[in-house]
Design a protein around this motif. Structure first.
Motif, PDB file in Angstrom:
ATOM      1  N   PHE A 126      67.683  33.270  84.526  1.00  0.00           N
ATOM      2  CA  PHE A 126      66.352  32.676  84.039  1.00  0.00           C
ATOM      3  C   PHE A 126      65.755  31.603  84.500  1.00  0.00           C
ATOM      4  N   ASP A 127      66.524  30.564  84.867  1.00  0.00           N
ATOM      5  CA  ASP A 127      65.988  29.546  85.515  1.00  0.00           C
ATOM      6  C   ASP A 127      65.079  29.688  86.828  1.00  0.00           C
ATOM      7  N   ASP A 128      65.598  30.703  87.530  1.00  0.00           N
ATOM      8  CA  ASP A 128      65.044  30.889  88.986  1.00  0.00           C
ATOM      9  C   ASP A 128      64.033  32.024  89.034  1.00  0.00           C
ATOM     10  N   VAL A 129      63.216  32.410  88.006  1.00  0.00           N
ATOM     11  CA  VAL A 129      62.474  33.303  87.621  1.00  0.00           C
ATOM     12  C   VAL A 129      61.189  32.736  87.040  1.00  0.00           C
ATOM     13  N   SER A 130      60.061  32.934  87.904  1.00  0.00           N
ATOM     14  CA  SER A 130      58.711  32.096  87.317  1.00  0.00           C
ATOM     15  C   SER A 130      57.944  33.145  86.368  1.00  0.00           C
ATOM     16  N   CYS A 131      57.107  32.681  85.605  1.00  0.00           N
ATOM     17  CA  CYS A 131      56.268  33.335  85.045  1.00  0.00           C
ATOM     18  C   CYS A 131      55.273  34.319  85.648  1.00  0.00           C
ATOM     19  N   GLY A 132      54.683  33.717  86.925  1.00  0.00           N
ATOM     20  CA  GLY A 132      54.051  34.257  87.642  1.00  0.00           C
ATOM     21  C   GLY A 132      54.812  35.490  88.449  1.00  0.00           C
ATOM     22  N   ARG A 133      56.061  35.276  88.632  1.00  0.00           N
ATOM     23  CA  ARG A 133      56.864  36.482  89.271  1.00  0.00           C
ATOM     24  C   ARG A 133      56.927  37.645  88.495  1.00  0.00           C
ATOM     25  N   ILE A 134      56.987  37.274  87.177  1.00  0.00           N
ATOM     26  CA  ILE A 134      57.164  38.393  86.130  1.00  0.00           C
ATOM     27  C   ILE A 134      55.896  38.824  86.048  1.00  0.00           C
ATOM     28  N   ALA A 135      54.890  38.373  85.967  1.00  0.00           N
ATOM     29  CA  ALA A 135      53.392  38.840  85.868  1.00  0.00           C
ATOM     30  C   ALA A 135      53.020  39.854  86.900  1.00  0.00           C
ATOM     31  N   ALA A 136      53.786  39.435  88.059  1.00  0.00           N
ATOM     32  CA  ALA A 136      53.336  40.198  89.497  1.00  0.00           C
ATOM     33  C   ALA A 136      54.066  41.441  89.495  1.00  0.00           C
ATOM     34  N   ALA A 137      55.362  41.416  88.852  1.00  0.00           N
ATOM     35  CA  ALA A 137      56.042  42.681  88.710  1.00  0.00           C
ATOM     36  C   ALA A 137      55.906  43.270  87.618  1.00  0.00           C
ATOM     37  N   ALA A 138      55.003  43.080  86.784  1.00  0.00           N
ATOM     38  CA  ALA A 138      54.363  43.665  85.680  1.00  0.00           C
ATOM     39  C   ALA A 138      53.016  44.248  86.062  1.00  0.00           C
ATOM     40  N   GLU A 139      52.543  43.824  87.280  1.00  0.00           N
ATOM     41  CA  GLU A 139      51.111  44.004  87.543  1.00  0.00           C
ATOM     42  C   GLU A 139      50.127  43.729  86.768  1.00  0.00           C
ATOM     43  N   VAL A 140      50.284  42.416  86.067  1.00  0.00           N
ATOM     44  CA  VAL A 140      49.302  41.919  85.273  1.00  0.00           C
ATOM     45  C   VAL A 140      49.239  40.453  85.885  1.00  0.00           C
ATOM     46  N   SER A 141      48.032  39.773  85.317  1.00  0.00           N
ATOM     47  CA  SER A 141      47.873  38.307  85.596  1.00  0.00           C
ATOM     48  C   SER A 141      48.707  37.598  84.850  1.00  0.00           C
TER      49      SER A 141
END
Length: 212
Positions: free
Chosen positions: A32-47
């Motif tokens: 959890f700690d090593d994953v940013s919200c930006g990285r999640i958004a990119a993986a989901a193909e949204v901003s």
């Protein structure tokens, strides 16, 4: 031309689910700690902005169900049948939830439920966020009992006991299914434990609930 409201809602739900799946996969792989919200958004193909339109906190990406169920126990008290006590309604609700193997009882061995429990165990920040939702659920239950004319302190004591019982039962059911036992095999013991717990509650401070 505007999209029909039904189509918009389906698209929004699809985006929500895509974000949740991406978060789950990344949290499992990297923590959890090593994953940013930006990285999640990119993986989901949204901003990143879109992500925060759906989820205000990173932890809520996988604890969304908790957020939507904080009112459950209070709603049970308020929506009970005429003549049924709050104690009886909460008891019946737990037995029904166990019979349905709902994740909230810890008695679900569905892969997605086990996956979530393991992820929460491995990440303290997720466990802390889950605890915050549990505290809110307990507070809302106390408020519902106060509406039943219970004194505030009595309502808080009862809510603490009821919620504490459910958490102990949840932890035991979870321990067993995570150890590999089938939910159907655990079910008889889970029911017996719930019956024992509510009987003890009724014999002690819980008899105040009968006044509702």
């Amino acid at each position: 031309m505007h999209e029909p409201s039904g189509l918009r809602e389906r698209k929004k739900e699809a985006t929500r689910q895509r974000l949740m799946r991406a978060a789950f996969d990344l949290f499992e792989e990297h923590g959890f700690d090593d994953v940013s919200c930006g990285r999640i958004a990119a993986a989901a193909e949204v901003s990143k902005k879109t992500l925060f339109n759906y989820f205000s906190l990173k932890a809520d990406l996988i604890l969304d169900a908790e957020r939507h169920h904080v009112h459950d126990l209070a709603d049970v008290v308020r929506a009970r049948e005429p003549g049924q006590t709050p104690h009886g309604a909460l008891h019946a609700q737990l037995l029904a939830a166990l019979a349905q193997r709902l994740p909230a009882t810890g008695l679900s061995d569905r892969p997605e439920a086990l996956r979530l429990r393991r992820l929460i165990r491995a990440n303290p920040m997720l466990a802390e966020r889950e605890r915050q939702f549990q505290d809110q659920r307990q507070r809302l239950l106390a408020e519902a009992l106060i509406e039943e004319n219970s004194p505030e302190l009595t309502a808080r004591l009862i809510a603490t006991q009821v919620h504490g019982i459910r958490q102990v039962l949840f932890a035991e059911n979870t321990r067993r299914v995570l150890a590999g036992e089938a939910a159907d095999d655990v079910y008889p013991d889970a029911v017996a434990a719930a019956e024992c717990a509510f009987r003890l509650l009724a014999e002690g401070l819980g008899d105040r609930l009968r006044r509702g």
